[in-house]
Design a protein around this motif. Structure first.
Motif, PDB file in Angstrom:
ATOM      1  N   GLN A 102      47.077 -44.135   6.553  1.00 48.81           N
ATOM      2  CA  GLN A 102      47.740 -42.932   7.044  1.00 48.81           C
ATOM      3  C   GLN A 102      48.998 -42.603   6.254  1.00 48.81           C
ATOM      4  N   SER A 103      49.122 -43.173   5.083  1.00 51.09           N
ATOM      5  CA  SER A 103      50.340 -42.988   4.300  1.00 51.09           C
ATOM      6  C   SER A 103      50.421 -41.613   3.637  1.00 51.09           C
ATOM      7  N   ALA A 142      62.427 -30.408   6.088  1.00 47.84           N
ATOM      8  CA  ALA A 142      61.524 -31.528   6.394  1.00 47.84           C
ATOM      9  C   ALA A 142      60.237 -31.402   5.589  1.00 47.84           C
ATOM     10  N   VAL A 143      59.688 -30.204   5.504  1.00 49.31           N
ATOM     11  CA  VAL A 143      58.471 -29.982   4.706  1.00 49.31           C
ATOM     12  C   VAL A 143      58.736 -30.278   3.245  1.00 49.31           C
ATOM     13  N   ASP A 144      59.843 -29.786   2.712  1.00 47.78           N
ATOM     14  CA  ASP A 144      60.183 -30.029   1.302  1.00 47.78           C
ATOM     15  C   ASP A 144      60.305 -31.521   1.009  1.00 47.78           C
ATOM     16  N   ILE A 145      60.943 -32.258   1.903  1.00 52.04           N
ATOM     17  CA  ILE A 145      61.101 -33.703   1.705  1.00 52.04           C
ATOM     18  C   ILE A 145      59.739 -34.390   1.729  1.00 52.04           C
ATOM     19  N   CYS A 146      58.912 -34.052   2.703  1.00 49.20           N
ATOM     20  CA  CYS A 146      57.577 -34.667   2.786  1.00 49.20           C
ATOM     21  C   CYS A 146      56.751 -34.376   1.542  1.00 49.20           C
ATOM     22  N   ARG A 147      56.795 -33.152   1.084  1.00 52.41           N
ATOM     23  CA  ARG A 147      56.053 -32.801  -0.138  1.00 52.41           C
ATOM     24  C   ARG A 147      56.610 -33.548  -1.348  1.00 52.41           C
ATOM     25  N   LEU A 190      53.446 -36.513   0.240  1.00 49.04           N
ATOM     26  CA  LEU A 190      52.602 -36.395   1.426  1.00 49.04           C
ATOM     27  C   LEU A 190      51.749 -35.134   1.341  1.00 49.04           C
ATOM     28  N   SER A 191      50.590 -35.173   1.998  1.00 50.48           N
ATOM     29  CA  SER A 191      49.720 -34.003   1.998  1.00 50.48           C
ATOM     30  C   SER A 191      49.672 -33.301   3.352  1.00 50.48           C
ATOM     31  N   GLU A 214      48.961 -28.635   6.427  1.00 49.40           N
ATOM     32  CA  GLU A 214      48.459 -29.176   5.156  1.00 49.40           C
ATOM     33  C   GLU A 214      49.304 -28.566   4.036  1.00 49.40           C
ATOM     34  N   PHE A 215      49.643 -29.379   3.055  1.00 51.08           N
ATOM     35  CA  PHE A 215      50.436 -28.879   1.939  1.00 51.08           C
ATOM     36  C   PHE A 215      49.525 -28.500   0.784  1.00 51.08           C
ATOM     37  N   GLU A 216      49.781 -27.355   0.221  1.00 52.50           N
ATOM     38  CA  GLU A 216      49.069 -26.919  -0.967  1.00 52.50           C
ATOM     39  C   GLU A 216      49.475 -27.806  -2.141  1.00 52.50           C
ATOM     40  N   ASN A 217      48.564 -27.997  -3.059  1.00 51.95           N
ATOM     41  CA  ASN A 217      48.849 -28.780  -4.279  1.00 51.95           C
ATOM     42  C   ASN A 217      49.360 -30.178  -3.970  1.00 51.95           C
ATOM     43  N   ALA A 218      48.888 -30.769  -2.877  1.00 56.77           N
ATOM     44  CA  ALA A 218      49.323 -32.123  -2.505  1.00 56.77           C
ATOM     45  C   ALA A 218      48.756 -33.123  -3.483  1.00 56.77           C
ATOM     46  N   GLN A 219      49.538 -34.176  -3.731  1.00 56.86           N
ATOM     47  CA  GLN A 219      49.116 -35.216  -4.662  1.00 56.86           C
ATOM     48  C   GLN A 219      48.370 -36.346  -3.975  1.00 56.86           C
ATOM     49  N   ALA A 220      48.525 -36.473  -2.668  1.00 58.91           N
ATOM     50  CA  ALA A 220      47.891 -37.585  -1.944  1.00 58.91           C
ATOM     51  C   ALA A 220      46.423 -37.325  -1.712  1.00 58.91           C
TER      52      ALA A 220
END
Length: 113
Positions: free
Chosen positions: A22-23, A50-55, A59-60, A107-113
């Protein structure tokens, strides 16, 4: 945490998962803006941060729960979160009424996870 004129009108708490399964996502565990400070953009600024930090940490997804009243659900919905479930009558309000707890995810666009 947000400060305005040496006051604390709002605060968020975001938690990352340590379990490798779940990371890829985090929890917005708490976000509160005092009633007298609502409508000034503080909640939006905290959530955007918070979203900016998670991205930024790869995080995805960002998960949260909120009171089932339309105000909070609409607020998060306008910020890209979608409802994925409900726990009926799970939140006790100050007036003694029970509200659904709403589970939401972004869900984040262009997520790396």
């Amino acid at each position: 945490m947000v400060r305005r004129d040496d006051e604390l009108p709002g605060w968020p708490a975001t938690v990352l998962n340590r379990d490798h399964t779940q990371s890829h996502w985090g929890w917005l565990k708490r976000m509160h803006v005092l009633p007298e400070a609502q409508g000034a953009g503080i909640g939006s600024a905290m959530l955007d941060t918070a979203v900016d930090i998670c991205r930024s940490v790869g995080l995805s997804q960002l998960h949260l729960t909120t009171d089932g009243q339309s105000g909070p659900v609409d607020f998060y919905g306008n910020k890209g979160f979608v409802e994925v479930g409900r726990m009926p009558r799970n939140t006790l309000a100050a007036d003694g009424s029970l509200h659904d707890e709403v589970y939401m995810v972004r869900e984040f666009e262009n997520a790396q996870a």
